[in-house]
Design an enzyme around this catalytic site. Structure first.
Site, PDB file in Angstrom:
ATOM      1  N   LYS A 482       0.835  -1.204   0.000  1.00 47.11           N
ATOM      2  CA  LYS A 482       0.000   0.000   0.000  1.00 47.11           C
ATOM      3  C   LYS A 482       0.869   1.253   0.000  1.00 47.11           C
ATOM      4  O   LYS A 482       2.065   1.181   0.318  1.00 47.11           O
ATOM      5  CB  LYS A 482      -0.911  -0.021   1.233  1.00 47.11           C
ATOM      6  CG  LYS A 482      -0.152  -0.047   2.536  1.00 47.11           C
ATOM      7  CD  LYS A 482      -1.044  -0.536   3.683  1.00 47.11           C
ATOM      8  CE  LYS A 482      -0.254  -0.483   4.971  1.00 47.11           C
ATOM      9  NZ  LYS A 482      -0.873  -1.207   6.056  1.00 47.11           N
ATOM     10  N   TYR A 708      15.483  31.643   6.081  1.00 49.52           N
ATOM     11  CA  TYR A 708      14.328  32.388   6.584  1.00 49.52           C
ATOM     12  C   TYR A 708      14.436  32.627   8.091  1.00 49.52           C
ATOM     13  O   TYR A 708      14.867  31.737   8.832  1.00 49.52           O
ATOM     14  CB  TYR A 708      13.032  31.604   6.345  1.00 49.52           C
ATOM     15  CG  TYR A 708      12.607  31.550   4.905  1.00 49.52           C
ATOM     16  CD1 TYR A 708      12.302  32.730   4.201  1.00 49.52           C
ATOM     17  CD2 TYR A 708      12.464  30.331   4.248  1.00 49.52           C
ATOM     18  CE1 TYR A 708      11.889  32.669   2.886  1.00 49.52           C
ATOM     19  CE2 TYR A 708      12.041  30.265   2.936  1.00 49.52           C
ATOM     20  CZ  TYR A 708      11.762  31.439   2.253  1.00 49.52           C
ATOM     21  OH  TYR A 708      11.361  31.391   0.959  1.00 49.52           O
TER      22      TYR A 708
HETATM   23  C1  LIG Z   1      -0.177  -1.974   6.826  1.00 52.04           C
HETATM   24  C2  LIG Z   1      -0.757  -3.188   7.305  1.00 52.04           C
HETATM   25  C3  LIG Z   1       0.040  -4.310   7.580  1.00 52.04           C
HETATM   26  C4  LIG Z   1       1.536  -4.297   7.543  1.00 52.04           C
HETATM   27  O1  LIG Z   1       2.040  -3.685   8.697  1.00 52.04           O
HETATM   28  P1  LIG Z   1       3.608  -3.526   8.996  1.00 52.04           P
HETATM   29  O2  LIG Z   1       3.681  -3.032  10.383  1.00 52.04           O
HETATM   30  O3  LIG Z   1       4.115  -2.542   8.017  1.00 52.04           O
HETATM   31  O4  LIG Z   1       4.202  -4.856   8.804  1.00 52.04           O
HETATM   32  C5  LIG Z   1      -0.592  -5.493   7.902  1.00 52.04           C
HETATM   33  N1  LIG Z   1      -1.951  -5.548   7.981  1.00 52.04           N
HETATM   34  C6  LIG Z   1      -2.729  -4.482   7.755  1.00 52.04           C
HETATM   35  C7  LIG Z   1      -4.213  -4.619   7.885  1.00 52.04           C
HETATM   36  C8  LIG Z   1      -2.167  -3.258   7.430  1.00 52.04           C
HETATM   37  O5  LIG Z   1      -2.948  -2.194   7.236  1.00 52.04           O
END
Ligand SMILES: *Cc1c(COP(=O)(O)O)cnc(C)c1O
Length: 813
Positions: A482, A708
């Site tokens: 993702k 700045y």
């Molecule tokens: C993002 C996510 C993961 C992976 O988590 P990590 O801590 O990056 O390993 C697993 N399950 C779900 C539902 C997620 O949203």
């Protein structure tokens, strides 16, 4: 090389099953290679987590008939010829050692902590006017890379250059047996106390094992080495400071070059090289020693050494103009590395059409007629759709290729650039140095500014293997990609995961999945957060929705019924304490009632997500989530009489709650090289390196300010560098004002003043650097984990904040 399978059977002391009177002319360990064919012998290597036996049935379908294995995979007996051995890597090494023993010409063996590949490439460049050289392609210097390199020797070669890299004790003897160097070269040995060795002396001692049968060793004078070299081996040493070395060198910098003042016996002469950095100067000195030992006269040495060039060994993937992907291998061109590059082209092709831009090939040891016949066959096997040849020789052999255009020079190519119509294709650019193909890359490349995020694909494979090794053999793996692969890139990473046969990909939204499917990813993809409006594209693109509420379920079923879907895969999310998405215990009966006997959908998996898997302070809470998951999922399974895949663990869950692996785990941040456990972090490799350059350097006086709001005021005369990266690229504004630093030429440069939108300024008063030098924003140092800690956030936020205007460049070593 052509050998009968019976001969190989004897050579390897293998047990043969099956017979085909087969002749072998290529060796392969890469199941993806399109170069695999009937005459290939495939060695099924078994790593700590990767077992190539799983690829054998696919390979048989593709026509491969001969395998070296530790066991015959189930159901494949009689389907091919199997040579069964105890250890397939040992067998590959034995095969290579035998092949090496057939040749009797000088062979260089290179070892050292740094500089092996550069010295190898430079020696190849310096000696190639006088020899037919075989050398290791790329940095093939490992227990697997060395045998593969040596197997390519043929009877036209008359000089070999091979590197040997070791990471722990007792590896060198094996490599020695395969390379059998007649001349040893030790490149920079490093002072670092490397992992895998007790101390520097042990490390050097191990490295010297490479030269057990050598007649001569070339090295930078060093007391430890002096003491360890056996008296019957001749030594030839050089030094910048020890006048008792055979060759004494003083260096003098002029403009952007270095003059090496060489004193060798009674001779004194100067050699100029186009570098100033310490590593390059040392590597050049080593090459100089080789030329001296080969008795080249000083004129030739001066003449050739002035043309040494920066070596780029990595294959890079870049976005091109008009929907093209570029694979940049524009710095070398020989038959071995062409093969490797073609394999990489196949594994990274985002667009189906494959184009190769290829220069003349040198030093193959073959006649041009033989060489280009072989190249043409190779391109045919690799299904290259069009070939653009550049150079006098390749132009002369144009008619050997199909769909081929040729130009005598790179300049001619540019005159015709617009007619070549590059669009919708994956283009491999592979040329010998003096053809200057970097200009072709630059013309085809989507314009980028100087800031890039480099992604090391080897490290991704490493990290995946690391986490796989923590799983039971039957546990499946979903990888979360993702947010554009945690900011690291979508397609390129998914393509690699597909090769490694992970079971599932996970994305947050439907459009992320759609773009992956459009790019040709075929792995099943679960969508964590499907919006009702995206259901019809989810169905169209065969994505698999996570269903987390009755409302969502009913909406999806309505569409499923209308479309007359049959058993469309869905995933049921249970809320066991995270309280984000998911069915709760009280919804379960209604959920079961709706799903019971429903033919439109199939519950492919049941999952939940943990709120505290990374923090053992909340261990009890984590266990309560697992217990509730067990209870709710069991109820679903028994009442619906289904056997879905169950999964609850993310990265830190894999490490901390191994007993809850169920049928699958969901790996996220760990793939990208980040662990929240300092001990585990040591085993992971850094994946992303955010890089920029120095745009400008200025000097300021005490009392003058920078940036700045005058938030930095110098208390002494200072040197300031400006870097073109800012908060619009995803660097937190808080990282400025002396909290954060960047790395320039291996030194820390503190960020001063506030980070601006597109720029930041650093203090380089104590740092040796110039405009145009590379700046590391994060990578090995500072690491993302360190930055997150300082900024009181988590690595996830840093990685996913890097804006899309920063180009991602993927590479494989
Ligand atoms: C993002 C996510 C993961 C992976 O988590 P990590 O801590 O990056 O390993 C697993 N399950 C779900 C539902 C997620 O949203």
């Amino acid at each position: 090389m052509t050998l009968s399978i019976q001969n190989i059977e004897k050579m390897l002391h293998a047990k043969r099953f099956g017979d085909n009177n087969g002749i072998i002319d290529t060796i392969s360990i890469d199941s993806r290679s399109l170069q695999n064919n009937q005459k290939t012998l495939f060695f099924a290597l078994v790593g700590s987590n990767n077992d190539a036996h799983i690829y054998i049935s696919d390979l048989i379908k593709k026509g491969v008939q001969n395998f070296v294995v530790t066991h015959i995979p189930e159901g494949l007996a009689n389907k091919a010829v199997f040579l069964v051995v105890e250890n397939t890597l040992d067998a590959l090494q034995k095969f290579a050692a035998h092949h090496r023993s057939l040749f009797k010409f000088p062979v260089f063996g290179l070892t050292g902590s740094n500089g092996k590949t550069i010295v190898k490439e430079w020696l190849n460049f310096l000696l190639n006017p006088d020899f037919n050289i075989i050398r290791s392609p790329k940095s093939y210097n490992s227990q697997v890379g060395v045998p593969l390199s040596v197997i390519s020797i043929n009877d036209k070669h008359n000089l070999g250059i091979f590197e040997a890299g070791i990471s722990k004790m007792d590896e060198m003897e094996k490599l020695e047996n395969i390379i059998r160097p007649t001349i040893g070269i030790i490149t920079n040995i490093g002072t670092a106390h490397d992992e895998g060795f007790e101390d520097l002396e042990k490390k050097i001692k191990e490295k010297l094992k490479l030269f057990k049968h050598s007649k001569l060793i070339i090295y930078q004078k060093n007391k430890i080495i002096d003491a360890l070299i056996k008296s019957k081996i001749k030594s030839f040493s050089w030094s910048f400071n020890d006048e008792t070395a055979d060759v004494f060198i003083s260096k003098k910098e002029i403009q952007d070059k270095t003059t090496l003042q060489v004193r060798y016996g009674k001779e004194n002469f100067d050699v100029q090289i186009p570098f100033q950095d310490e590593a390059s100067v040392e590597n050049a000195a080593t090459c100089l020693m080789v030329l001296l030992s080969f008795k080249y006269d000083k004129k030739t040495i001066q003449n050739r050494m002035q043309w040494l060039y920066p070596v780029e060994m990595r294959l890079k993937v870049k976005n091109g103009i008009n929907k093209t992907t570029l694979i940049d291998d524009s710095y070398s061109c020989d038959f071995q590395s062409l093969k490797i590059a073609l394999d990489f082209l196949e594994s990274q092709k985002q667009y189906k059409n494959k184009t190769l831009i290829l220069s003349d090939i040198f030093q193959s040891g073959l006649s041009n007629e033989e060489l280009y016949t072989k190249v043409a066959q190779l391109l045919k096997n690799n299904k290259v759709n069009r070939v653009i040849g550049i150079g006098e020789t390749i132009s002369a052999f144009k008619n050997k290729f199909t769909n081929c255009t040729t130009f005598k020079t790179t300049a001619d190519f540019f005159l015709n650039f617009n007619y070549l119509n590059f669009v919708n294709e994956t283009i491999l650019i592979k040329g010998a140095r003096h053809f200057q193909f970097e200009e072709i890359v630059s013309a085809l490349e989507e314009k980028t500014h100087e800031t890039i995020l480099e992604i090391n694909l080897n490290s991704i494979s490493h990290n995946l293997s690391f986490f796989k090794s923590k799983l039971k053999p039957t546990t499946k793996m979903m990888v979360m990609v993702k947010a554009f692969g945690y900011g690291s890139g979508g397609f390129e990473i998914c393509k690699l995961l597909e090769h490694h046969k992970v079971d599932y990909l996970g994305v947050a939204f439907a459009d992320e999945g759609i773009s992956l499917k459009n790019a040709g990813i075929v792995l099943p993809i679960m969508v964590l957060n499907p919006e009702t409006t995206s259901f019809s594209s989810i169905i169209q693109y065969k994505l698999e929705p996570e269903i987390y509420s009755l409302k969502g379920l009913n909406a999806f079923l309505k569409i499923a019924e209308k479309r007359k879907l049959k058993h469309f895969p869905i995933h049921i999310k249970l809320d066991t304490g995270m309280h984000r998405l998911g069915f709760e215990e009280e919804n379960l009966d209604e959920l079961i009632a709706i799903l019971k006997d429903n033919k439109f959908v199939t519950v492919k998996s049941v999952l939940s997500h943990m709120a505290t898997s990374d923090d053992l302070v909340h261990q009890e809470f984590a266990h309560s989530q697992i217990t509730l998951f067990e209870k709710l999922s069991s109820k679903l399974m028994s009442e619906l009489q289904i056997k879905p895949i169950r999964h609850i663990l993310n990265t830190s869950g894999i490490s901390n709650f191994p007993q809850a692996q169920y049928d699958m785990v969901r790996l996220g941040i760990g793939l990208y090289g980040v662990s929240n456990d300092a001990e585990e972090q040591k085993y992971l490799e850094n994946v992303g390196t955010l890089k920029s350059i120095i745009s400008q350097i200025r000097s300021i006086q005490a009392g003058e300010s920078v940036g700045y709001g005058r938030r930095f005021v110098a208390n002494k005369p200072s040197k300031i560098a400006t870097i073109p990266i800012g908060y619009a690229d995803g660097i937190s504004r808080h990282w400025g004002n002396a909290l954060g630093f960047v790395t320039i030429n291996n030194q820390k440069a503190t960020i001063i003043g506030s980070v601006c939108m597109d720029m930041l300024m650093v203090d380089i008063t104590e740092i040796n650097c110039k405009e145009g030098d590379t700046v590391i924003i994060f990578g090995e140092s500072p690491s993302v984990t360190f930055m997150a800690h300082q900024l009181q956030t988590i690595p996830y936020e840093i990685l996913t904040s890097i804006s899309q205007r920063v180009k991602r460049v993927f590479y494989r070593e």
